[in-house]
Write a protein that holds these residues in place. Structure first.
Motif, PDB file in Angstrom:
ATOM      1  N   LYS A  78       0.838  -1.194   0.000  1.00 33.40           N
ATOM      2  CA  LYS A  78       0.000   0.000   0.000  1.00 33.40           C
ATOM      3  C   LYS A  78       0.877   1.250   0.000  1.00 33.40           C
ATOM      4  N   TRP A  79       0.451   2.230  -0.802  1.00 34.58           N
ATOM      5  CA  TRP A  79       1.044   3.586  -0.741  1.00 34.58           C
ATOM      6  C   TRP A  79      -0.044   4.605  -1.035  1.00 34.58           C
ATOM      7  N   PRO A  80      -0.165   5.635  -0.226  1.00 31.60           N
ATOM      8  CA  PRO A  80       0.653   5.970   0.940  1.00 31.60           C
ATOM      9  C   PRO A  80       0.517   4.955   2.078  1.00 31.60           C
ATOM     10  N   LEU A  81       1.498   4.952   2.947  1.00 32.38           N
ATOM     11  CA  LEU A  81       1.454   4.065   4.103  1.00 32.38           C
ATOM     12  C   LEU A  81       0.264   4.418   4.987  1.00 32.38           C
ATOM     13  N   SER A  82      -0.307   3.430   5.607  1.00 33.60           N
ATOM     14  CA  SER A  82      -1.459   3.667   6.486  1.00 33.60           C
ATOM     15  C   SER A  82      -1.038   4.446   7.728  1.00 33.60           C
ATOM     16  N   ASP A  83      -2.014   5.096   8.364  1.00 38.78           N
ATOM     17  CA  ASP A  83      -1.745   5.819   9.607  1.00 38.78           C
ATOM     18  C   ASP A  83      -1.242   4.875  10.696  1.00 38.78           C
ATOM     19  N   ARG A  84      -1.726   3.659  10.678  1.00 41.17           N
ATOM     20  CA  ARG A  84      -1.288   2.698  11.693  1.00 41.17           C
ATOM     21  C   ARG A  84       0.197   2.393  11.539  1.00 41.17           C
ATOM     22  N   THR A  85       0.659   2.198  10.321  1.00 39.39           N
ATOM     23  CA  THR A  85       2.088   1.899  10.106  1.00 39.39           C
ATOM     24  C   THR A  85       2.956   3.060  10.570  1.00 39.39           C
ATOM     25  N   LEU A  86       2.534   4.282  10.224  1.00 33.02           N
ATOM     26  CA  LEU A  86       3.300   5.454  10.659  1.00 33.02           C
ATOM     27  C   LEU A  86       3.320   5.564  12.176  1.00 33.02           C
ATOM     28  N   GLU A  87       2.183   5.301  12.809  1.00 37.06           N
ATOM     29  CA  GLU A  87       2.120   5.391  14.274  1.00 37.06           C
ATOM     30  C   GLU A  87       3.048   4.368  14.907  1.00 37.06           C
ATOM     31  N   GLN A  88       3.112   3.175  14.353  1.00 35.61           N
ATOM     32  CA  GLN A  88       3.985   2.130  14.888  1.00 35.61           C
ATOM     33  C   GLN A  88       5.457   2.522  14.757  1.00 35.61           C
ATOM     34  N   VAL A  89       5.809   3.094  13.625  1.00 31.76           N
ATOM     35  CA  VAL A  89       7.199   3.530  13.419  1.00 31.76           C
ATOM     36  C   VAL A  89       7.557   4.628  14.407  1.00 31.76           C
ATOM     37  N   LEU A  90       6.679   5.614  14.564  1.00 33.00           N
ATOM     38  CA  LEU A  90       6.939   6.710  15.501  1.00 33.00           C
ATOM     39  C   LEU A  90       7.041   6.203  16.933  1.00 33.00           C
TER      40      LEU A  90
END
Length: 509
Positions: A78-90
């Protein structure tokens, strides 16, 4: 004493006057071309060459890049990355206590799932800097920052590109231009009254906050961080001529052509494979390096690369952050420039130097070697200044040096060969040459006529008549005949000679 003074005047003053005159003309022409922008492309090319000649300063250990690679996108599917993926990275990154995190991924609308968790993290964390895009024209609304993020944690991601597509400047802060067409949801990067900081400057300021260094403005409205003043780029700074310097611009002082910071992938962060020491107390930049996203720019290093000529956007932001931190904390030189008068004097000095070399060195081989050595010395001097942050003219002195040297050589050779005097004499009396040619032609034609057998026979007969003595008896017997016949015959001979000369004149005409 008068002859001696005349000798000194001839040996010193006349050559000096010629050199100064030639140098002044060459300098004036080059300065005029420069102000018209005719040399800007060549000078920016020279700037790029000097950038590539500098040694690679290596990785800045205060930075870490988390790259969203093509493989990461394929794993997420998926692109853009989901909000969940970004939250996990942060979340993973914040656990390791970085000093600041920069998210160079637009998030102006939710990408489900995980929007609530990401929004909450944006509100609660004071480490995360997000991005927006300023409208670059009145009809472009730009891209909004994530909602509910404080203004002091938003930076614009816009980069400045010169004509020719090469990125050499860094925009630190600005007021967005007004928008004629709104998308119905006005945002910070559309507010023409807002003082917006760039993404890189926001990251650097948050890092320097721990060092108790706050931004200040000098009396001349220039940015000051600690003891370092960031000189603002002007329309004619360096080799630029009438350049658009909207906002607050400085030259981007690249640190490394490729490896400005350590780099890990998104998947490595999510799986816990990153050394915690690479994250703690650092600036972490998150951005895409995938080829399918097309976030890359040409730089001064591009011409020296066989492949991968473009530099990724996230890497350029890292270059800009490293420049600010290195200037403030490490006293790494920033680019600075001479005044217009200083640059004019520098160009004029090399013009006179070229004339002096041409006047005193007459041997062709030594003259050529001296020219090459002088130009090499000019390049070394300019590179030495450039290494210390001074961007001084290189191409204009080359042009004036060669132009003055060439003109002095040409004038001197003309004088030595007598061409100058001959041309002056001809121009002084333009009809004199024709008259001289006509007289010489006339003399040749008359000589040809007088050498003919017919003319020689006439001259012989005329000579015989002049030497002939009339007989006494004949004179007594017929005085009228002897008196009248000889003069008449002589007159006929003279008339024939006169006709021949007249004929020669007509042929000449």
């Amino acid at each position: 004493m008068l002859p001696r003074l005349q000798g000194v005047y001839t040996k010193l003053l006349i050559p000096s006057a010629r050199v100064i005159f030639s140098g002044a003309i060459a300098t004036t022409l080059v300065i005029g071309m420069r102000q018209l922008g005719l040399l800007q492309a060549q000078e920016l090319w020279a700037f790029d060459q000097l950038v590539r000649l500098r040694p690679d300063e290596g990785v800045d250990r205060r930075l870490l890049i988390v790259a969203v690679t093509e493989e990461d996108i394929q794993l997420e599917k998926k692109w853009p990355l989901s909000d969940r993926t970004l939250e996990q990275v942060l979340n993973k990154l914040e656990q390791q206590q970085p000093r600041v995190i920069g998210l160079d991924i637009y998030r102006d609308f939710p990408i489900l799932p995980g929007n609530k968790e990401l929004t909450k993290r944006f509100k609660q964390s004071d480490r995360i800097i997000t991005v927006c895009k300023v409208n670059d024209s009145s009809n472009n609304p730009g891209i909004a920052p994530p909602p509910n993020v404080p203004k002091n944690r938003i930076g614009f991601s816009d980069l400045l590109v010169d004509s020719g597509g090469i990125l050499r400047r860094n925009l630190l802060f600005m007021n967005p231009p007004p928008v004629n067409k709104s998308n119905g949801n006005p945002h910070l990067c559309q507010d023409s009254t807002a003082d917006l900081f760039s993404f890189s400057l926001q990251l650097a300021l948050n890092y320097l906050k721990v060092e108790k260094i706050e931004p200040k403005l000098t009396s001349s409205n220039e940015l000051k961080l600690g003891s370092t003043i960031f000189k603002r780029l002007k329309p004619n700074s360096g080799s630029y001529q009438n350049t658009n310097v909207r906002g607050y611009q400085v030259m981007l002082n690249y640190r490394s052509p490729r490896h400005v910071a350590q780099q890990v992938t998104l998947t490595e962060v999510l799986t816990g494979k990153v050394n915690p020491n690479w994250i703690k107390n650092r600036i972490v930049l998150i951005g895409t390096t995938a080829e399918s996203i097309k976030d890359s720019f040409y730089t001064p290093y591009s011409a020296g690369q066989q492949k991968d000529q473009e530099m990724l956007g996230i890497v350029i932001h890292a270059q800009a952050v490293s420049q600010i931190l290195s200037a403030v904390l490490d006293h790494r030189p920033l680019f600075w420039y001479w005044s217009d008068w200083g640059e004019t004097l520098w160009i004029g000095i090399w013009s006179l130097f070229g004339g002096i070399v041409a006047w005193h060195i007459r041997h062709p081989i030594r003259f050529g070697l001296t020219i090459v050595a002088a130009l090499a010395g000019l390049c070394v001097i300019c590179f030495g200044f450039f290494y210390q942050g001074a961007w001084i003219p290189l191409i204009p002195p080359v042009f004036t040096f060669i132009g003055t040297a060439g003109s002095v050589v040409i004038v001197d050779r003309f004088n030595k060969s007598g061409y100058t005097k001959a041309i002056y004499d001809r121009l002084k009396n333009p009809f004199k040459l024709n008259i001289e040619i006509d007289h010489s032609k006339k003399e040749r034609q008359v000589a040809q006529i007088t050498q003919t057998e017919y003319f020689q026979d006439l001259r012989k007969k005329a000579k015989e008549l002049r030497s002939k003595k009339p007989l006494v008896n004949e004179t007594k017997k017929n005085p009228q005949t002897s008196v009248s016949s000889d003069p008449e015959y002589l007159q006929q001979m003279h008339d024939k000679v006169k006709k021949i000369k007249t004929r020669a004149n007509k042929i000449d005409e």
